[in-house]
Design a protein around this motif. Structure first.
Motif, mmCIF file in Angstrom:
data_model
loop_
_atom_site.group_PDB
_atom_site.id
_atom_site.type_symbol
_atom_site.label_atom_id
_atom_site.label_comp_id
_atom_site.label_asym_id
_atom_site.label_seq_id
_atom_site.Cartn_x
_atom_site.Cartn_y
_atom_site.Cartn_z
ATOM 1 N N SER A 111 -14.163 2.837 0.658
ATOM 2 C CA SER A 111 -14.796 3.031 -0.653
ATOM 3 C C SER A 111 -15.172 1.689 -1.275
ATOM 4 N N LEU A 112 -14.360 0.676 -1.026
ATOM 5 C CA LEU A 112 -14.670 -0.674 -1.509
ATOM 6 C C LEU A 112 -15.990 -1.155 -0.898
ATOM 7 N N ARG A 113 -16.178 -0.893 0.374
ATOM 8 C CA ARG A 113 -17.387 -1.340 1.078
ATOM 9 C C ARG A 113 -18.622 -0.525 0.702
ATOM 10 N N GLN A 114 -18.450 0.778 0.476
ATOM 11 C CA GLN A 114 -19.610 1.654 0.370
ATOM 12 C C GLN A 114 -19.889 2.194 -1.032
ATOM 13 N N ALA A 115 -18.873 2.289 -1.887
ATOM 14 C CA ALA A 115 -19.080 2.993 -3.148
ATOM 15 C C ALA A 115 -18.780 2.159 -4.389
ATOM 16 N N ASN A 116 -17.801 1.307 -4.331
ATOM 17 C CA ASN A 116 -17.360 0.594 -5.532
ATOM 18 C C ASN A 116 -18.309 -0.536 -5.907
ATOM 19 N N ILE A 117 -18.417 -0.751 -7.186
ATOM 20 C CA ILE A 117 -19.122 -1.920 -7.712
ATOM 21 C C ILE A 117 -18.055 -2.790 -8.354
ATOM 22 N N TYR A 118 -17.949 -4.017 -7.898
ATOM 23 C CA TYR A 118 -16.896 -4.903 -8.395
ATOM 24 C C TYR A 118 -17.396 -6.341 -8.360
ATOM 25 N N ASN A 119 -16.614 -7.214 -8.963
ATOM 26 C CA ASN A 119 -16.982 -8.627 -8.992
ATOM 27 C C ASN A 119 -16.880 -9.214 -7.586
ATOM 28 N N ILE A 120 -17.996 -9.722 -7.075
ATOM 29 C CA ILE A 120 -17.989 -10.370 -5.767
ATOM 30 C C ILE A 120 -17.214 -11.682 -5.918
ATOM 31 N N HIS A 121 -16.268 -11.889 -5.023
ATOM 32 C CA HIS A 121 -15.407 -13.061 -5.143
ATOM 33 C C HIS A 121 -14.828 -13.435 -3.784
ATOM 34 N N THR A 122 -14.201 -14.597 -3.749
ATOM 35 C CA THR A 122 -13.447 -15.054 -2.595
ATOM 36 C C THR A 122 -11.995 -15.197 -3.024
ATOM 37 N N ASP A 123 -11.086 -14.671 -2.217
ATOM 38 C CA ASP A 123 -9.650 -14.782 -2.497
ATOM 39 C C ASP A 123 -9.051 -15.967 -1.763
ATOM 40 N N ARG A 124 -8.011 -16.523 -2.348
ATOM 41 C CA ARG A 124 -7.216 -17.561 -1.679
ATOM 42 C C ARG A 124 -5.768 -17.381 -2.090
ATOM 43 N N HIS A 125 -4.910 -17.029 -1.121
ATOM 44 C CA HIS A 125 -3.484 -16.817 -1.348
ATOM 45 C C HIS A 125 -2.686 -18.088 -1.090
ATOM 46 N N MET A 126 -1.680 -18.302 -1.888
ATOM 47 C CA MET A 126 -0.655 -19.312 -1.648
ATOM 48 C C MET A 126 0.670 -18.552 -1.574
ATOM 49 N N ILE A 127 1.416 -18.751 -0.487
ATOM 50 C CA ILE A 127 2.632 -17.987 -0.231
ATOM 51 C C ILE A 127 3.826 -18.933 -0.159
ATOM 52 N N SER A 128 4.949 -18.497 -0.738
ATOM 53 C CA SER A 128 6.182 -19.288 -0.692
ATOM 54 C C SER A 128 6.886 -19.126 0.654
ATOM 55 N N GLN A 129 7.978 -19.802 0.787
ATOM 56 C CA GLN A 129 8.849 -19.637 1.952
ATOM 57 C C GLN A 129 9.230 -18.162 2.091
ATOM 58 N N LEU A 130 9.233 -17.668 3.301
ATOM 59 C CA LEU A 130 9.553 -16.273 3.589
ATOM 60 C C LEU A 130 11.064 -16.069 3.609
ATOM 61 N N ARG A 131 11.503 -14.991 2.958
ATOM 62 C CA ARG A 131 12.905 -14.568 3.048
ATOM 63 C C ARG A 131 12.954 -13.364 3.985
ATOM 64 N N VAL A 132 13.888 -13.384 4.930
ATOM 65 C CA VAL A 132 14.001 -12.307 5.912
ATOM 66 C C VAL A 132 15.430 -11.790 5.927
ATOM 67 N N GLU A 133 15.563 -10.476 5.898
ATOM 68 C CA GLU A 133 16.863 -9.827 6.031
ATOM 69 C C GLU A 133 16.727 -8.739 7.084
ATOM 70 N N ALA A 134 17.577 -8.805 8.112
ATOM 71 C CA ALA A 134 17.582 -7.747 9.114
ATOM 72 C C ALA A 134 18.213 -6.509 8.493
ATOM 73 N N VAL A 135 17.516 -5.374 8.593
ATOM 74 C CA VAL A 135 18.018 -4.093 8.099
ATOM 75 C C VAL A 135 17.914 -3.101 9.250
ATOM 76 N N GLU A 136 18.544 -1.954 9.078
ATOM 77 C CA GLU A 136 18.528 -0.956 10.138
ATOM 78 C C GLU A 136 17.096 -0.610 10.543
ATOM 79 N N GLY A 137 16.784 -0.862 11.785
ATOM 80 C CA GLY A 137 15.480 -0.510 12.323
ATOM 81 C C GLY A 137 14.342 -1.459 11.982
ATOM 82 N N GLY A 138 14.636 -2.591 11.340
ATOM 83 C CA GLY A 138 13.544 -3.496 11.012
ATOM 84 C C GLY A 138 13.981 -4.686 10.200
ATOM 85 N N TYR A 139 13.070 -5.140 9.352
ATOM 86 C CA TYR A 139 13.285 -6.361 8.556
ATOM 87 C C TYR A 139 12.763 -6.164 7.149
#
Length: 156
Positions: free
Chosen positions: A70-98
């Motif tokens: 719908s974003l590609r074909q129907a929505n009208i929105y502000n054309i823009h470029t994104d840029r993410h900055m991410i912190s250090q990842l925290r990981v915890e092992a849990v049952e069946g995954g992370y």
């Protein structure tokens, strides 16, 4: 404790997640989610108060894919470029995954070349290995504020 190799793979999953959004490869981004995956954007305030009203909710990969279509074909929105900055990842092992956690800052640049801070918050994710691939089973984006500078069209 998570093995260093697995930590790196999980870190690369999150890096790929943000890079595909930043590079506007949203159809490939969808493939990072398990078929039953849940994608949610919710404000920190609503979460703290136990209010279940998200800013965006997709309850499986098909809904995530529909959102991108719908974003590609129907929505009208502000054309823009994104840029993410991410912190250090925290990981915890849990049952069946992370369980993954990281802080993020998302900047957007509009067509006039003006860059502004769009959103700040944190990711709270559940990742599992499915058929040899690490995939998001749950992706919760917790935004520090529900006030959005412009239309929330693209994923965070």
């Amino acid at each position: 404790m998570t093995r260093p190799e697995r930590y790196y793979e999980l870190e690369m999953l999150l890096e790929t997640y943000t890079r595909l959004i930043d590079d506007d490869q949203l159809e490939a981004w969808v493939e990072l989610f398990a078929p039953e995956a849940r994608y949610e954007i919710i404000s920190r305030e609503n979460l703290a108060q136990g209010l279940r009203l998200p800013l965006m909710l997709c309850e499986n990969r098909d809904m995530i894919s529909d959102r991108i279509m719908s974003l590609r074909q129907a929505n009208i929105y502000n054309i823009h470029t994104d840029r993410h900055m991410i912190s250090q990842l925290r990981v915890e092992a849990v049952e069946g995954g992370y369980r993954l956690g990281a802080n993020y800052a998302l900047f957007q640049t509009n067509q006039e070349g003006v860059t502004q801070l769009f959103s700040v918050g944190r990711y709270d994710d559940l990742v599992r290995e499915i058929e040899g691939r690490l995939l998001f089973v749950s992706k919760r984006v917790i935004v520090d504020t529900a006030a959005v500078l412009s239309l929330l069209a693209t994923p965070i």
